[in-house]
Design a protein around this motif. Structure first.
Motif, PDB file in Angstrom:
ATOM      1  N   SER A  76      98.777  44.943  33.030  1.00 24.91           N
ATOM      2  CA  SER A  76      98.902  46.164  32.227  1.00 24.91           C
ATOM      3  C   SER A  76      97.487  46.595  31.839  1.00 24.91           C
ATOM      4  O   SER A  76      96.792  45.873  31.122  1.00 24.91           O
ATOM      5  N   ARG A 105     106.816  60.083  22.692  1.00 21.56           N
ATOM      6  CA  ARG A 105     107.350  59.711  24.008  1.00 21.56           C
ATOM      7  C   ARG A 105     106.487  58.611  24.637  1.00 21.56           C
ATOM      8  O   ARG A 105     106.993  57.636  25.191  1.00 21.56           O
ATOM      9  N   ALA A 115     107.149  55.284  23.124  1.00 22.96           N
ATOM     10  CA  ALA A 115     108.399  54.699  23.632  1.00 22.96           C
ATOM     11  C   ALA A 115     108.164  54.112  25.027  1.00 22.96           C
ATOM     12  O   ALA A 115     108.712  53.055  25.367  1.00 22.96           O
ATOM     13  N   GLU A 116     107.338  54.781  25.808  1.00 20.60           N
ATOM     14  CA  GLU A 116     107.054  54.276  27.156  1.00 20.60           C
ATOM     15  C   GLU A 116     106.301  52.938  27.070  1.00 20.60           C
ATOM     16  O   GLU A 116     106.581  52.001  27.815  1.00 20.60           O
ATOM     17  N   ARG A 142     106.493  50.795  24.549  1.00 21.42           N
ATOM     18  CA  ARG A 142     107.463  49.801  24.054  1.00 21.42           C
ATOM     19  C   ARG A 142     108.355  49.326  25.186  1.00 21.42           C
ATOM     20  O   ARG A 142     108.676  48.150  25.285  1.00 21.42           O
ATOM     21  N   SER A 143     108.757  50.244  26.033  1.00 17.32           N
ATOM     22  CA  SER A 143     109.675  49.827  27.081  1.00 17.32           C
ATOM     23  C   SER A 143     108.945  49.008  28.147  1.00 17.32           C
ATOM     24  O   SER A 143     109.490  48.048  28.688  1.00 17.32           O
ATOM     25  N   TRP A 144     107.685  49.314  28.429  1.00 17.66           N
ATOM     26  CA  TRP A 144     106.920  48.532  29.417  1.00 17.66           C
ATOM     27  C   TRP A 144     106.672  47.110  28.917  1.00 17.66           C
ATOM     28  O   TRP A 144     106.823  46.130  29.646  1.00 17.66           O
ATOM     29  N   GLY A 201     108.234  45.615  26.358  1.00 17.26           N
ATOM     30  CA  GLY A 201     109.422  44.961  25.793  1.00 17.26           C
ATOM     31  C   GLY A 201     109.471  45.277  24.310  1.00 17.26           C
ATOM     32  O   GLY A 201     108.467  45.070  23.605  1.00 17.26           O
ATOM     33  N   VAL A 202     110.611  45.749  23.843  1.00 19.77           N
ATOM     34  CA  VAL A 202     110.682  46.246  22.462  1.00 19.77           C
ATOM     35  C   VAL A 202     110.318  45.204  21.416  1.00 19.77           C
ATOM     36  O   VAL A 202     109.820  45.536  20.352  1.00 19.77           O
TER      37      VAL A 202
END
Ligand code: 6PG
Length: 235
Positions: free
Chosen positions: A35, A110, A113-114, A116-118, A120-121
């Motif tokens: 990442s 947005r 959120a992207e 967080r989703s990459w 893991g929340v």
């Protein structure tokens, strides 16, 4: 922190690319993916061009952006546009662009959120590597002095309003907590104009005065990659 002084622009680019490549290989070996968050500005682009020529597990890299100006990606001021040109191979992985052409507050939410989703929340948003620069005024990412923006800590991504009286355009930026969490930060700086800001960034003091100072609190490894003109006498 580590300070590396390159003998010229070429060596700066080669070393910058090597540091990123090492982080990518290490992360892919450890976790199967890397990442990476990239800054814009002019200094890192040659390092990105060098990186593009290396043999890397491109399909396993998620590319993010540290900041973006409020423009479309084909505009000359777009970080995503300039970085995409320097590093076309990023398209072989996952590219998460900050959409500077969208209403900024909504886009900041947005992008958060992207992230967080990459990651893991329930996990920390910890980049394996991040590039940063330092402005002549001591800013880093799009956290400018005297704005209080360096103190934003309730969110991962912030919309930064234009401040025309100071010649500052509207932007999106990752915030201090995300910068501090990165496993490896590579700060690239070139030219004599950066010497004063670097000295100020390394000295104790108010972060709002010199936002690059926030890196004194970084959790990961910070490498200051400088050319001879930028290097403070103490380095
Ligand atoms: C940007 C940046 C910014 C940059 C510094 C240094 O989008 O402009 O991310 O923080 O890193 O302004 O820029 P230079 O490398 O052009 O000196």
């Amino acid at each position: 922190m580590t300070v590396v002084v390159a003998k010229d622009a070429e060596e700066l680019a080669v070393l910058g690319a090597e540091l990123l490549a090492r982080a990518i290989h290490g992360a892919v070996a450890a976790r199967g993916r890397a990442s990476i968050a990239l800054s814009g500005g002019t200094t890192p682009l040659p390092a990105y061009e060098r990186l593009a020529a290396l043999d890397l597990p491109w399909e396993r890299v998620g590319w993010f952006f540290v900041d973006e100006r409020a423009v479309a990606p084909d505009a000359p001021r777009s970080n995503a546009g300039a970085i995409g040109k320097a590093l076309p191979a990023m398209a072989r992985g996952a590219v998460a662009r900050m959409r500077g052409e969208e209403p900024l507050e909504a886009e900041a939410a947005r992008y958060e959120a992207e992230l967080r989703s990459w990651f893991g929340v329930a996990s920390a948003v910890r980049f394996d590597a991040m590039t940063l620069g330092v402005g002549d005024d001591g800013h880093t990412a799009s956290l400018f002095p005297g704005t209080g923006d360096v103190r934003l800590d309730g969110r991962l991504v912030a919309a930064i309003p234009a401040r025309p009286e100071r010649g500052l355009e509207a932007r999106l930026t990752l915030t201090r907590p995300v910068l501090l969490e990165a496993a490896s930060v590579v700060v690239l700086a070139r030219g004599a104009g950066k010497r004063g800001p670097l000295e100020a960034a390394w000295a104790e003091g108010d972060e709002d005065e010199v936002p690059a100072r926030l890196l004194r609190a970084a959790r990961g490894e910070v490498t200051w990659l400088l050319d001879e003109a930028a290097a403070p006498a103490s380095s």
